[in-house]
Design an enzyme around this catalytic site. Structure first.
Site, PDB file in Angstrom:
ATOM      1  N   GLU A  70       2.824   3.830   3.343  1.00  0.00           N
ATOM      2  CA  GLU A  70       2.220   2.794   4.207  1.00  0.00           C
ATOM      3  C   GLU A  70       3.215   1.654   4.241  1.00  0.00           C
ATOM      4  O   GLU A  70       3.294   0.879   3.285  1.00  0.00           O
ATOM      5  CB  GLU A  70       0.891   2.308   3.628  1.00  0.00           C
ATOM      6  CG  GLU A  70      -0.183   3.360   3.507  1.00  0.00           C
ATOM      7  CD  GLU A  70      -0.759   3.780   4.841  1.00  0.00           C
ATOM      8  OE1 GLU A  70      -0.393   3.202   5.886  1.00  0.00           O
ATOM      9  OE2 GLU A  70      -1.572   4.715   4.838  1.00  0.00           O
ATOM     10  N   LEU A  71       3.980   1.546   5.323  1.00  0.00           N
ATOM     11  CA  LEU A  71       5.121   0.622   5.324  1.00  0.00           C
ATOM     12  C   LEU A  71       4.874  -0.570   6.247  1.00  0.00           C
ATOM     13  O   LEU A  71       3.735  -0.922   6.504  1.00  0.00           O
ATOM     14  CB  LEU A  71       6.392   1.414   5.674  1.00  0.00           C
ATOM     15  CG  LEU A  71       6.586   2.681   4.813  1.00  0.00           C
ATOM     16  CD1 LEU A  71       7.795   3.480   5.241  1.00  0.00           C
ATOM     17  CD2 LEU A  71       6.670   2.347   3.329  1.00  0.00           C
ATOM     18  N   CYS A  91       0.034  -6.021   6.541  1.00  0.00           N
ATOM     19  CA  CYS A  91       0.920  -5.217   7.395  1.00  0.00           C
ATOM     20  C   CYS A  91       0.283  -4.962   8.758  1.00  0.00           C
ATOM     21  O   CYS A  91       0.971  -4.545   9.687  1.00  0.00           O
ATOM     22  CB  CYS A  91       1.296  -3.918   6.695  1.00  0.00           C
ATOM     23  SG  CYS A  91      -0.107  -3.094   5.977  1.00  0.00           S
TER      24      CYS A  91
END
Ligand code: ADP
Length: 477
Positions: free
Chosen positions: A250-251, A284
């Protein structure tokens, strides 16, 4: 730590503290909360071995037994919600109301996967010939490692650990060195619930690269799940490739928020404020750039300025505060440099942000932004909003997709045609339509392109920790 109600948690933290250890800092006051004894690299080998042994026993429990233990963990998280929320605000800085929300969100993964534990179904497959019977069974991946960030100190752990344990896996978690206290409390409650200590354990260290290297290369670890920057994700992917580990990544993200000329402006602004300024812009999936149709821009910006000026910046422990500090001085300096560069390239700051002391930052709204500017391509991770105008649908679709990231995106419109077209054509893993907050334990969270691999939460989140084994039974005459 004196603010905590639970005597058990207080004495746990006391037992883990050491005057020479890792300093945990309150980002709002910049005071030291505690110093923690660090984990030692040379002890990791034994920790992995103990996890491997514990996982073998755990995987032999009936799914219902694992489910019941996870439900007890969920109950304990709910009972300790106030203390955990206090710890989150102290070490991470988000306002207390948001911390409470995060505890509920974090606990919801434990409840969800306690339920999913019982539904790891295999299949019976119609065979191509009558002398065979074909089926699949789902089995745990084995020992897993998780590396988690500081922005959601509980949820990023439970979103990985709960499905891993539900599936029958074990897990070693390395939380961010900036927010280890929440991790310690949450894992201790797991142990109180009956999850064996060796099965779910922590690495607390500032040697992130060294531990990351060992966790992503040890052949006994079969899977690595990471939430954090795309830069570190790429390092871990490379390292994990040598032993062909399963990976979940999960970037970073660069979420566009599009407001069409037929949108309900009030509702779009409320969605934008929540999506942009939650956690001081440090998620994010936070909006990174606003695209507003040129015909409604002036009206939209006028209302936006009003709403933004109502945000209260300060120590998240005070009930009226809606915007806490950013996590470190380095993060603040990086954001200031992003703003300076944008201004040099022609951007104009349209509100009146005051310079605040310490890690606090007032929101900054930037107008006159062109798609080609650096600020449009960077993940900002802070309370800064670039505003771009657009003329038509084709143009805004191209601009929204013009990024290497593909995590979340948002758009507001009343047109059904646009809803269908943009939901399908936006290159993102998650789409919010007339909604700025979309994350929930029941829906798959994750990105495409350089935003990641795999999904968390939902039934897909369980598959990340299961292998599918095919069994061919022959010789049936
Ligand atoms: P952020 O910029 O949000 O802090 P990072 O990717 O730097 O994101 O950090 C996320 C997690 O990754 C943290 O737990 C951090 O300690 C860890 N980390 C940082 N560098 C490395 C590395 N080289 N290898 C493994 N983990 C790392």
């Amino acid at each position: 730590m004196q603010l905590l109600r639970s005597e058990k948690l207080k004495s746990l933290f006391e037992s883990l503290s050491s005057p020479e250890g890792i300093a945990v800092i309150n980002p709002a006051t910049e005071e030291e909360l505690l110093r923690l004894k660090p984990s030692l690299l040379m002890e990791l080998d034994e920790q992995i071995e103990q996890c491997r042994i514990a996982q073998q026993d755990w995987s032999k429990l009936a799914a219902k037994e694992r489910s019941l233990i996870l439900k007890s963990w969920f109950q304990l998280l709910v009972e300790h919600a106030d203390d955990i929320a206090t710890i989150i605000t102290l070490e991470q800085g988000k306002p207390l109301a948001e911390s409470r929300g995060e505890v509920a969100y974090g606990a919801s993964f434990v409840e969800w996967f306690a339920e999913e534990a019982k539904r790891a179904y295999g299949e019976v497959i119609p065979a191509p010939s009558m002398d065979r019977r074909l089926s699949t069974i789902k089995q745990p991946v084995g020992v897993c490692a998780a590396i988690t960030p500081w922005n959601f100190p509980i949820a990023m752990i439970t979103r990985k650990a709960a499905p891993a344990l539900a599936a029958g896996c074990g897990m070693i978690v390395k939380p961010s060195e900036l927010t280890p206290l929440t991790a310690i409390a949450v894992v201790d409650l797991a142990h109180q619930a009956g999850i064996p200590k060796a099965l779910l354990s922590l690495v607390i260290s500032e040697q992130a690269a060294e531990f990351g290297q060992l966790l992503s290369t040890d052949p006994r670890i079969k899977k690595i799940s990471f939430t954090g920057s795309t830069r570190v994700g790429k390092i871990l992917l490379k390292q994990a490739s040598d032993s062909v580990k399963a990976v979940s990544m999960e970037l970073g993200g660069n979420a566009p928020f599009i407001v069409f000329d037929d949108a309900d402006i009030e509702s779009a602004i409320n969605g934008l404020i929540a999506s942009k300024f939650r956690n001081a812009g440090q998620t994010c999936v936070c909006t990174n750039r606003l695209y507003v149709h040129e015909s409604i821009k002036d009206e939209f910006v006028a209302v936006l300025l009003d709403k933004v000026s109502a945000l209260q910046v300060g120590n998240g422990r005070e009930p009226t505060i809606t915007l806490g500090p950013v996590i470190t001085m380095a993060a603040k300096h990086r954001l200031e440099a992003n703003i300076d560069q944008a201004v040099q390239e022609g951007a104009v700051i349209i509100n009146q942000p005051q310079k605040l002391p310490g890690r606090f930052m007032e929101p900054v709204l930037l107008d006159n932004i062109e798609q080609g500017m650096a600020i449009v391509q960077q993940e900002l991770f802070g309370p800064v909003l670039p505003i771009i105008t657009f003329e038509n649908d084709e143009q805004v679709l191209a601009m929204a997709n013009d990024t290497e990231y593909g995590l979340a995106c948002y758009f507001y419109t009343d047109s059904l045609k646009r809803i269908i077209k943009f939901s399908e054509c936006l290159d993102y893993g998650m789409v919010g339509v007339n909604e700025g907050i979309i994350s929930t334990e029941v829906a798959p969270f994750g990105g495409i392109k350089e935003s990641g691999i795999g999904r968390e939460g939902a039934k897909q989140g369980m598959d990340e920790y299961l292998e599918t084994k095919y069994v061919c039974l022959g010789g049936i005459n």
